[in-house]
Design a protein around this motif. Structure first.
Motif, PDB file in Angstrom:
ATOM      1  N   VAL A   5      -3.214 -10.991  13.607  1.00 56.12           N
ATOM      2  CA  VAL A   5      -2.511 -12.190  13.170  1.00 56.12           C
ATOM      3  C   VAL A   5      -2.940 -12.559  11.755  1.00 56.12           C
ATOM      4  CG1 VAL A   5      -2.167 -14.645  13.605  1.00 56.12           C
ATOM      5  CG2 VAL A   5      -2.253 -13.041  15.525  1.00 56.12           C
ATOM      6  N   GLY A   6      -1.953 -12.826  10.887  1.00 56.79           N
ATOM      7  CA  GLY A   6      -2.245 -13.224   9.522  1.00 56.79           C
ATOM      8  C   GLY A   6      -2.488 -12.056   8.581  1.00 56.79           C
ATOM      9  N   LYS A   7      -2.531 -10.853   9.082  1.00 58.48           N
ATOM     10  CA  LYS A   7      -2.785  -9.676   8.252  1.00 58.48           C
ATOM     11  C   LYS A   7      -1.579  -8.766   8.265  1.00 58.48           C
ATOM     12  CE  LYS A   7      -5.960  -5.769   7.701  1.00 58.48           C
ATOM     13  NZ  LYS A   7      -7.125  -5.071   8.284  1.00 58.48           N
ATOM     14  N   LYS A   8      -1.003  -8.539   7.087  1.00 56.47           N
ATOM     15  CA  LYS A   8       0.173  -7.672   7.004  1.00 56.47           C
ATOM     16  C   LYS A   8      -0.243  -6.215   7.139  1.00 56.47           C
ATOM     17  CE  LYS A   8       3.385 -10.471   4.269  1.00 56.47           C
ATOM     18  NZ  LYS A   8       4.579 -10.233   5.076  1.00 56.47           N
ATOM     19  N   PRO A   9       0.516  -5.431   7.900  1.00 57.42           N
ATOM     20  CA  PRO A   9       0.163  -4.024   8.052  1.00 57.42           C
ATOM     21  C   PRO A   9       0.302  -3.247   6.742  1.00 57.42           C
ATOM     22  CG  PRO A   9       2.299  -4.473   9.052  1.00 57.42           C
ATOM     23  CD  PRO A   9       1.710  -5.805   8.693  1.00 57.42           C
ATOM     24  N   LYS A  10      -0.568  -2.278   6.568  1.00 58.00           N
ATOM     25  CA  LYS A  10      -0.474  -1.371   5.428  1.00 58.00           C
ATOM     26  C   LYS A  10       0.567  -0.302   5.750  1.00 58.00           C
ATOM     27  CE  LYS A  10      -5.389  -1.955   4.327  1.00 58.00           C
ATOM     28  NZ  LYS A  10      -6.703  -1.253   4.220  1.00 58.00           N
ATOM     29  N   ILE A  11       1.399   0.011   4.763  1.00 59.33           N
ATOM     30  CA  ILE A  11       2.544   0.893   5.001  1.00 59.33           C
ATOM     31  C   ILE A  11       2.451   2.142   4.130  1.00 59.33           C
ATOM     32  CG2 ILE A  11       5.055   1.086   4.872  1.00 59.33           C
ATOM     33  CD1 ILE A  11       5.229  -1.921   5.359  1.00 59.33           C
ATOM     34  N   LEU A  12       2.643   3.282   4.759  1.00 62.24           N
ATOM     35  CA  LEU A  12       2.752   4.554   4.047  1.00 62.24           C
ATOM     36  C   LEU A  12       4.198   5.030   4.126  1.00 62.24           C
ATOM     37  CD1 LEU A  12       1.453   7.039   2.628  1.00 62.24           C
ATOM     38  CD2 LEU A  12       1.136   8.014   4.921  1.00 62.24           C
ATOM     39  N   ILE A  13       4.829   5.262   2.975  1.00 63.57           N
ATOM     40  CA  ILE A  13       6.211   5.710   2.926  1.00 63.57           C
ATOM     41  C   ILE A  13       6.232   7.159   2.454  1.00 63.57           C
ATOM     42  CG2 ILE A  13       8.497   5.325   1.898  1.00 63.57           C
ATOM     43  CD1 ILE A  13       7.507   2.349   1.524  1.00 63.57           C
ATOM     44  N   ILE A  14       6.771   8.011   3.287  1.00 70.79           N
ATOM     45  CA  ILE A  14       6.879   9.434   2.978  1.00 70.79           C
ATOM     46  C   ILE A  14       8.316   9.711   2.548  1.00 70.79           C
ATOM     47  CG2 ILE A  14       6.679  11.775   3.896  1.00 70.79           C
ATOM     48  CD1 ILE A  14       4.585  10.660   5.851  1.00 70.79           C
ATOM     49  N   GLY A  15       8.473  10.222   1.334  1.00 73.71           N
ATOM     50  CA  GLY A  15       9.810  10.376   0.760  1.00 73.71           C
ATOM     51  C   GLY A  15      10.197   9.172  -0.073  1.00 73.71           C
TER      52      GLY A  15
END
Length: 315
Positions: A5-15
């Motif tokens: 809660v309160g923490k945005k997920p880290k995102i890895l974008i491939i392509g």
């Protein structure tokens, strides 16, 4: 819960440097996620890719993780850094097959809370395609089943057609816009499909990453305002320009013949058009809410671009 809660997920974008992937990167950054792009470093003469990566850097919110999907250890290291993986790889069989390597890394890393594979476009379960698109849809369905079999948390996203490709061409994959006086209309021109802007698809993609309502479900992006047939698209353009267009209706047989003699990727694009405009595509919006949800219902705050607005921007 998908994330703390309160923490945005880290995102890895491939392509993330591709035609659609760059929109997903931009949407992720705009939503204030720590955003990582896994990509091959640009070669000396690849000025376009350099400009794309530089535009990301200017936003001061992302890191490029240079590597290749063929280098498993580099991929695994990147996967371990994030919470969510989004694949925006292309639809050719080689790139789709590479997603099996991503699944392997997700399974080994054990930290990924959601995977969004390269589905997009039409739902592989709701279309009756012809080759070469048929092989692509079969592969997407196989990847989807593998994800479920491995119990990988996921969201599958289907949006029918992208506005940015098909509307400027009025459905004619073989034509380079702009179009002025004549138009080829596939079939009877009355089959409706949904057209969603690339930017809006990306916005909805990022909306899902920490939304428990979309976890392990299909998200359909089907704004009712954007359901159009080819006849309706042509009529809208004629209304906007005040000029009638000469119309030639392309039969099933004529389009199949054109597909068979066209080079790649045109044959693929034409087969997508055939699958939708002749065979039709009907997203199963009557599925149980436990299996599928609709984007405009979940996120009414998104001010998506209508077909008419997009048409205005072209004139």
């Amino acid at each position: 819960m998908v994330t703390v809660v309160g923490k945005k997920p880290k995102i890895l974008i491939i392509g993330g440097t591709g035609r659609f992937g760059r929109h997903v990167v931009d949407a992720s950054i705009r939503a204030n996620h720590a955003t990582f792009v896994f990509t091959m470093p640009p070669v000396t003469d690849d000025t376009e890719k350099k400009k794309i990566l530089e535009s990301f850097t200017c936003l001061e919110s992302k890191s490029s993780l240079y590597g290749s999907l063929h280098d498993y250890e580099m991929l695994l290291e990147a996967v371990k850094k994030v919470d969510v993986i989004i694949s925006t790889l292309g639809s050719d069989p080689v790139q789709l097959e590479l997603q099996t390597i991503i699944l392997k890394a997700i399974m080994e890393a054990g930290n990924v809370k959601r995977f969004i594979p390269s589905e997009f476009g039409m739902d592989s379960k709701c279309v009756n395609p012809v080759e070469p698109a048929k092989t692509m849809f079969m592969m997407k369905a196989q990847i989807r089943q593998m994800i479920r079999n491995y119990n990988i948390p996921h969201t599958f996203i289907c949006n029918n057609f992208f506005q940015n490709f098909f509307i400027p061409r009025l459905g004619q994959a073989e034509i380079s816009p702009p179009i002025y006086d004549t138009v080829g209309i596939i079939g009877d021109g009355d089959v409706q499909v949904t057209y969603v802007n690339d930017r809006d698809v990306a916005t909805y993609v990022i909306k899902t990453v920490d939304d428990p309502r979309t976890l392990n479900k299909i998200l359909y992006i089907t704004p009712r305002e954007n359901f159009y047939s080819l006849n309706q698209l042509v009529a809208l353009r004629e209304k906007k320009t005040g000029k009638a267009m000469e119309k030639k209706y392309v039969t099933n047989e004529e389009l199949l013949a054109k597909i068979s003699c066209s080079p790649s990727p045109l044959n693929f694009q034409l087969s997508i058009a055939y699958s939708a405009y002749i065979n039709g595509v009907q997203p199963n919006l009557n599925m149980s809410p436990s299996s599928a949800v609709e984007a405009t219902e979940l996120y009414p705050e998104v001010d998506y671009i209508s077909v008419e607005e997009f048409m205005n921007s072209l004139l």
